[in-house]
Structure formats: C-alpha cells, structure tokens
Design an enzyme around this catalytic site. Structure first.
Site, PDB file in Angstrom:
ATOM      1  N   HIS A 341      11.909  22.780  34.925  1.00  0.00           N
ATOM      2  CA  HIS A 341      10.840  22.087  35.648  1.00  0.00           C
ATOM      3  C   HIS A 341      11.400  21.436  36.908  1.00  0.00           C
ATOM      4  O   HIS A 341      12.627  21.304  37.086  1.00  0.00           O
ATOM      5  CB  HIS A 341      10.191  21.028  34.747  1.00  0.00           C
ATOM      6  CG  HIS A 341      11.147  19.977  34.279  1.00  0.00           C
ATOM      7  ND1 HIS A 341      11.477  18.854  35.041  1.00  0.00           N
ATOM      8  CD2 HIS A 341      11.841  19.859  33.116  1.00  0.00           C
ATOM      9  CE1 HIS A 341      12.320  18.102  34.372  1.00  0.00           C
ATOM     10  NE2 HIS A 341      12.560  18.688  33.196  1.00  0.00           N
ATOM     11  N   CYS A 357      16.542  19.305  29.232  1.00  0.00           N
ATOM     12  CA  CYS A 357      15.851  20.280  30.083  1.00  0.00           C
ATOM     13  C   CYS A 357      16.709  20.661  31.274  1.00  0.00           C
ATOM     14  O   CYS A 357      17.755  20.071  31.551  1.00  0.00           O
ATOM     15  CB  CYS A 357      14.521  19.707  30.538  1.00  0.00           C
ATOM     16  SG  CYS A 357      13.290  19.592  29.225  1.00  0.00           S
TER      17      CYS A 357
END
Length: 381
Positions: A341, A357
């Site tokens: 992301h 992440c």
C-alpha cells in the site's frame, strides 16, 4: 368176285385213312391263338419300347373224306410303341466358380474351390499399413480378425457370373483396441505449461512444451472397416498439436520483494520492468517470507486497526483521504493481514519500519496498482 372184293377192301382202307386224318387235324388245330409280348423299359431319359408279336398259324381242315387239303394263313402283326419320359433334376453345383465372380473384390472366376480359397486367404493376410504422421506400421490381419472363407467360396460357386460375394469377417475388438492403445501411447503426449520458479531471487520461467493428440477412436473404426471390407489401402492419421495453457510470454507480472534491501522489483516474466524503494516490517513485526499472490485490490481504502495486534489497541478506523495509513491504494496478498500500500510517511521508505506490510510512496503505489492484477505472484525473500 375177287376183283369186287379187292375194290371193297380198298374203299374201306381209304375211308379209314380219311377218318384218321380228320382226327389228327382236329387234335393239332389250336383252339386259342396265343400272343407273345416283349416289353423293354429304359429309365431316365432313354425311350420306352413295347413290341407285340402275334405268331402265324396254319390250319388244315378236311372237307371230305377225300384227300383234299385246305390251307389257311394268318398274317403276323407287329406293333411297336415308343414312349419318351423326361425327368428334371437340379443341376449340381459347378466344380469351378462362374466367370468374373469376386469374393470381397478378389477375383475367383474360373477357379476351383481350393484355388479360390487360397486366393482369398492370400488377399486377406496381406499386411494392413497404418501410417501415423511419417511412421508406418504393418498390421497382421490374421491376428485381428477371422475370415469365413469356406462359406464364401461355396456361395461363389452357385452365384451368377460377375457377382461380388461378401466375405464374412469376425473382428476381434479387444485386439484392435490394443493396437490403438499402443499407437496412442507412442504418439500422444500432454502439453506442458511454463512454470514460474526463482533463481537467486529472480523469476525464472521454464519453457512450455506443446503436446500431441491422436484420435484413437478414428483409428479403431478405420481398422475395423478395412478388415470387414478386405481392403488394404494404407490408413493415414495425423497427430494434432495441443497448446499449453501457460507460456513464457503469458506468465505476466511478477513482484519480488527483498526485505534486506527494502526493494520491490517488478518483472514481466523474467524481464525486469521497474524497481521501487519500500519499507518492510520491523524485527518485532517482520514481513513474512514466501510465495504469495495478490488476492484483493482497493482504491481509497479505509484503514481498520487489526484487532489481533497490541500496537493497534484503542485506535479508530480511518476513512479515505489525507493521513490514511494506507494511502490511496491497497493490494492485499494471501498472507493474512499483509498487503502492499501507499503511505503518507515517505520518510520510512528504505527502512524496516512497518508492522509487516510493504509500504510504498503514494505515487509508486498508484502506478503499481494499475499494472498488476488479482493473482499476480508476490515473492518475498
């Protein structure tokens, strides 16, 4: 006196002689005229002849005591009758086959039974060529079927000239199917798809291999037809290509993330496409290693604090917009709770600073979002 006596004696003697002659004639004259018949009979087609013979009879009748003789002659009559009887019987089969007769297209006209049988058998046991692509196989018909030649020859002997007599052939289906199975095993091969692997943290795609397919059902039908019709024309078959579903060109994008270098590399198959700096997980929240796939994509996502993590306790969901921890794009992978992301904290790029992440600059994340899809491979080392 004496002379008169001699005359009287002579008359008495003559009278006695006449009387004796009459008695003799009466005894010798037959009262019934007999007839003698001779019959000769011939059978089959020979004529029948009947001959009747009436004998000649001579009768002498005395009329007076004098020496007068009457002779009667009866003519002999012969009657001959000829009768011809014709009997029709079936004509026995000829010892040779009528002219121009064929058995399963094999000429046997004018041949006797033994020669006709030999001719048909020789034609039947001739090899049956089967050609697959450029490879030839000669099949032995006697191993695949049984011809009933004796009955065919018997029918040929009573057929009309120029007839084509059918040869009854019993095909051994199991033997024919076994031949087909050997041919398909030799020539068929499945298509092999390209396979994605990694060598030295770089994607490597194996070469695809086209397969081949052979129509076994068509081969079985053609062999049976050739055997029953007693034809030995070469049977030709071609394999068809089977295209692999995955080829080197069809592998598509591949993402490789190096946690040590904090770098994300995008490949098109085995060809490097673009490289981005990223932030990966901290030592206490490491980014998982392994082979994953993108399973979800979202534009302008909401951020929801993970309920299983202590660091997110007490935090509230963040709607899309400036300051959203996920930036403007989210690409979740098959590792639970982990995704690629954007981030508003560009200063963290290049470090192990996330909670597991892979962070990217917002502009980089937006570009990547447009060039990958659901199912894209993500390989983390």
């Amino acid at each position: 006196m004496k002379r008169g006596l001699y005359v009287l004696v002579f008359v008495l003697v003559f009278a006695c002689a006449g009387t004796f002659s009459a008695v003799v004639v009466a005894e010798t004259l037959p009262t019934t005229t007999g007839s003698t018949s001779t019959v000769t009979t011939a059978t089959s087609t020979a004529p029948t002849t009947t001959t009747t013979t009436v004998p000649t009879t001579t009768t002498t009748v005395p009329t007076t005591p004098t020496s007068t003789t009457i002779s009667t002659t009866v003519a002999t009559t012969t009657t001959t009758r000829t009768t011809t009887t014709t009997t029709t019987t079936p004509r026995p089969p000829s010892k040779v086959v009528p002219p121009r007769v064929r058995i399963a297209s094999v000429g046997v006209g004018g041949l006797n039974s033994a020669a006709a049988t030999a001719a048909v058998r020789t034609a039947f046991v001739a090899r049956l060529p089967v050609i697959v692509d450029r490879t030839r196989f000669d099949l032995r018909p006697e191993n695949l079927a049984k011809p009933y030649i004796t009955g065919a020859v018997a029918r040929a002997r009573t057929s009309r000239p120029g007839a084509n007599v059918k040869l009854v052939v019993a095909v051994r289906g199991a033997a024919v199917r076994a031949v087909t199975a050997r041919l398909t095993k030799r020539f068929e091969r499945p298509a092999v798809d390209s396979d994605l692997t990694f060598r030295n943290a770089r994607p490597y795609v194996t070469r695809e291999r086209a397969g081949r397919d052979l129509d076994g059902r068509a081969i079985t039908k053609a062999i049976i037809r050739a055997l029953t019709r007693n034809t030995r024309t070469p049977l030709r078959f071609k394999t068809t290509a089977v295209t692999p579903q995955v080829t080197r060109r069809g592998v598509g994008p591949v993402i490789v993330i190096n946690r040590l270098l904090n770098r994300l590399s995008l490949y098109q198959g085995m060809t490097s496409w673009r490289t981005f700096g990223v932030a990966t997980g901290q030592s206490s929240y490491p980014t998982p290693r392994g082979w994953f796939h993108i399973v979800v994509k979202a534009r302008n996502p909401w951020w929801y604090p993970p309920t299983s993590s202590d660091w997110a306790r007490g935090l509230e969901p963040v709607p899309p917009g400036p300051g959203n921890p996920l930036g403007t794009r989210w690409m979740g992978i098959s590792a639970p709770g982990v995704g690629i992301h954007g981030t508003p904290d560009a200063a963290s790029i290049g470090y192990s600073a996330s909670h597991g992440c892979i962070r990217m600059r917002i502009s980089d994340a937006e570009w990547l979002f447009e060039h990958v899809g659901i199912g894209t491979t993500v390989y983390i080392v």
